[in-house]
Design a protein around this motif. Structure first.
Motif, mmCIF file in Angstrom:
data_model
loop_
_atom_site.group_PDB
_atom_site.id
_atom_site.type_symbol
_atom_site.label_atom_id
_atom_site.label_comp_id
_atom_site.label_asym_id
_atom_site.label_seq_id
_atom_site.Cartn_x
_atom_site.Cartn_y
_atom_site.Cartn_z
ATOM 1 N N HIS A 358 -3.585 -1.769 -17.585
ATOM 2 C CA HIS A 358 -3.340 -2.466 -16.322
ATOM 3 C C HIS A 358 -2.979 -1.442 -15.245
ATOM 4 O O HIS A 358 -2.536 -0.329 -15.540
ATOM 5 N N CYS A 360 -1.034 -1.062 -11.257
ATOM 6 C CA CYS A 360 -0.305 -1.570 -10.095
ATOM 7 C C CYS A 360 -0.528 -0.584 -8.960
ATOM 8 O O CYS A 360 -0.352 0.628 -9.133
ATOM 9 N N CYS A 373 7.436 -3.153 -6.276
ATOM 10 C CA CYS A 373 6.072 -3.029 -6.791
ATOM 11 C C CYS A 373 5.136 -3.880 -5.943
ATOM 12 O O CYS A 373 5.476 -5.022 -5.594
ATOM 13 N N GLN A 375 0.891 -5.067 -5.274
ATOM 14 C CA GLN A 375 -0.553 -5.093 -5.425
ATOM 15 C C GLN A 375 -1.156 -5.406 -4.063
ATOM 16 O O GLN A 375 -0.531 -6.124 -3.253
ATOM 17 N N GLU A 388 -4.885 -9.039 -11.087
ATOM 18 C CA GLU A 388 -3.899 -8.540 -10.124
ATOM 19 C C GLU A 388 -2.485 -8.902 -10.553
ATOM 20 O O GLU A 388 -1.556 -8.091 -10.452
ATOM 21 N N GLY A 391 -1.318 -6.779 -13.646
ATOM 22 C CA GLY A 391 -0.951 -5.420 -13.276
ATOM 23 C C GLY A 391 0.426 -5.367 -12.630
ATOM 24 O O GLY A 391 1.226 -4.463 -12.896
ATOM 25 N N LEU A 392 0.711 -6.346 -11.797
ATOM 26 C CA LEU A 392 2.016 -6.403 -11.130
ATOM 27 C C LEU A 392 3.125 -6.724 -12.122
ATOM 28 O O LEU A 392 4.204 -6.113 -12.089
ATOM 29 N N ALA A 395 4.164 -3.717 -14.186
ATOM 30 C CA ALA A 395 5.055 -2.800 -13.467
ATOM 31 C C ALA A 395 6.461 -3.376 -13.353
ATOM 32 O O ALA A 395 7.451 -2.662 -13.546
ATOM 33 N N CYS A 396 6.558 -4.666 -13.031
ATOM 34 C CA CYS A 396 7.878 -5.293 -12.891
ATOM 35 C C CYS A 396 8.648 -5.241 -14.207
ATOM 36 O O CYS A 396 9.855 -4.952 -14.229
ATOM 37 N N GLY A 404 7.825 -9.224 -7.614
ATOM 38 C CA GLY A 404 6.720 -8.347 -7.264
ATOM 39 C C GLY A 404 5.924 -8.972 -6.127
ATOM 40 O O GLY A 404 6.003 -10.190 -5.905
#
Length: 437
Positions: A358, A360, A373, A375, A388, A391-392, A395-396, A404
């Motif tokens: 994934h 971000c 974070c 996108q 999307e 991916g966020l 990261a979160c 996010g």
């Protein structure tokens, strides 16, 4: 070149200064002016750095205008070191002579506020400035169009004696002010939505250089082409003694046409059939003159982070569109670049995160913590929303964040996934800092 006479220097100084004439009218960039005024109280050297035509000279003149409210205009000395009448071999002797002429003819005994514009053209300037500071000869302001201005030996020479301000092209909020629109709350944002969207498209296409915001549309592209060529020719070719303009231009165009994508010096060099060292040097020059910024894939290991691929972003999207690349076909990349530029101006370190299949787009580090974070997705739809969002969320979760953000063209909503709040924000609301959810 023959050394200038005192009379010639006096004529040049009279042309640039306001001792016997009124200041021009400029649209103020208040955040910068407030910072300059705050730094003024420190008595330190004030240094403005940033890409050519970002507004550094104008900020100096607005600071002079502010000082003139309580000081004599004759105490203000402005020198523009790109005036062609000045020697091509500017050095500290030139500075001494200018100050001597000024003292003899304009301001024999009063306080001096000294404005040195594009100082990188003067060989050995840093030691001269340090001495003038130490001897209290003047309150000093300096501008330059190269990040090298404050690196290495130069930073050591005036280290601890200066306060630096990075000057960028206009933010979207500033761009609207240049267009006569002030938008600070949701009510104004809603009422002027049509105008805001129209000017955002213009901002996306032509960027935020201050003069570009005010000239007629049919002149904008020509101005931007001139900026691009001047930066390459004057700030890179001439300064570093390069011979092959076409080679440098090709590399700049290649990166601008592939900005926001993961890259490396090796992959760029291979694509262009350039050597590794040449490719690395050219990229470094473009970064030094603030045409490009780079971010890396975040890793707790600094060694792995440095070895990772890089993403490049241009300081102004006008360059991308001016070089005849498709505007409508690049909306996703342009949105991403605009968001990067806004985050850059807000402060903090910026990275991307590519992990576990994934990605971000942006993570922001403030101090020693990842705090945000983001996108960026031009058109969020049923086909890309899952990608999307995942991916966020990745990261979160990695950094323990509860919220996010996905920046889109127009969507505004919030929803939860695994107790993590996902906020969808229209890009214009994000750029104007308007809360919409």
């Amino acid at each position: 070149m023959q050394e200038l006479t005192k009379l010639e220097i006096l004529e040049i100084l009279n042309d640039w200064n306001y001792w016997n004439r009124d200041f021009e009218e400029y649209i103020p960039r208040q955040e910068y002016l407030d910072r300059i005024k705050l730094f003024r109280k420190s008595g330190e050297i004030i240094v403005l750095t940033g890409i050519r035509r970002s507004g550094k000279s104008t900020l100096l003149k607005l600071e002079m205008q502010s000082l003139a409210e309580e000081k004599s205009k004759k105490e203000l000395l402005y020198i523009y070191f790109e005036d062609p009448r000045l020697s091509d071999n500017l050095n500290t002797k030139t500075l001494d002579l200018i100050l001597e002429v000024y003292r003899e003819n304009i301001n024999p005994k009063g306080e001096i506020f000294l404005f040195l514009d594009e100082i990188q053209n003067v060989s050995g300037w840093e030691k001269w400035v340090r001495t003038a500071y130490e001897l209290k000869k003047a309150k000093i302001y300096v501008t330059g169009s190269s990040s090298k201005l404050l690196s290495g030996e130069i930073a050591t020479s005036i280290g601890g004696r200066y306060l630096n301000i990075d000057v960028y092209p206009l933010t979207f909020r500033e761009y609207l002010i240049f267009k006569g629109i002030k938008c600070t709350d949701l009510m104004e944002y809603t009422a002027r939505k049509t105008d805001i969207n129209r000017f955002f498209t213009e901002y996306l296409r032509y960027g935020g250089f201050p003069r570009i915001a005010t000239v007629e549309e049919d002149l904008k592209k020509e101005e931007l082409i001139s900026y691009f060529n001047t930066i390459l020719l004057k700030d890179i070719m001439a300064r570093y003694g390069l011979k092959n303009y076409d080679k440098l231009k090709t590399l700049a165009e290649y990166i601008l046409s592939n900005d926001t994508k993961q890259n490396s010096i090796s992959s760029i060099g291979k694509a262009l059939k350039y050597g590794y060292n040449t490719t690395g040097d050219y990229i470094d020059y473009l970064k030094q003159v603030y045409m490009l910024f780079e971010i890396r894939n975040y890793n707790y290991s600094l060694k792995k982070q440095i070895a990772s691929d890089t993403k490049y972003y241009t300081t102004d999207t006008g360059f991308v569109n001016t070089l005849s690349f498709s505007f409508s076909g690049n909306m996703g990349r342009l949105f991403e670049n605009i968001v990067f530029n806004e985050l850059k101006r807000r402060g903090g370190e910026i990275f991307f995160l590519n992990a576990n299949g994934h990605e971000c787009d942006f993570i922001v580090k403030s101090g020693d913590k990842i705090t945000e974070c983001f996108q960026v997705c031009y058109k969020l739809n049923e086909y890309n929303k899952k990608r999307e969002t995942e991916g966020l969320l990745m990261a979160c979760r990695k950094f323990g964040l509860k919220t996010g953000f996905i920046i889109t063209e127009s969507y505004s909503e919030a929803f939860y996934e695994d107790e993590i709040k996902i906020e969808l924000i229209p890009i214009t609301a994000f750029l104007l800092k308007i809360p919409v959810s």
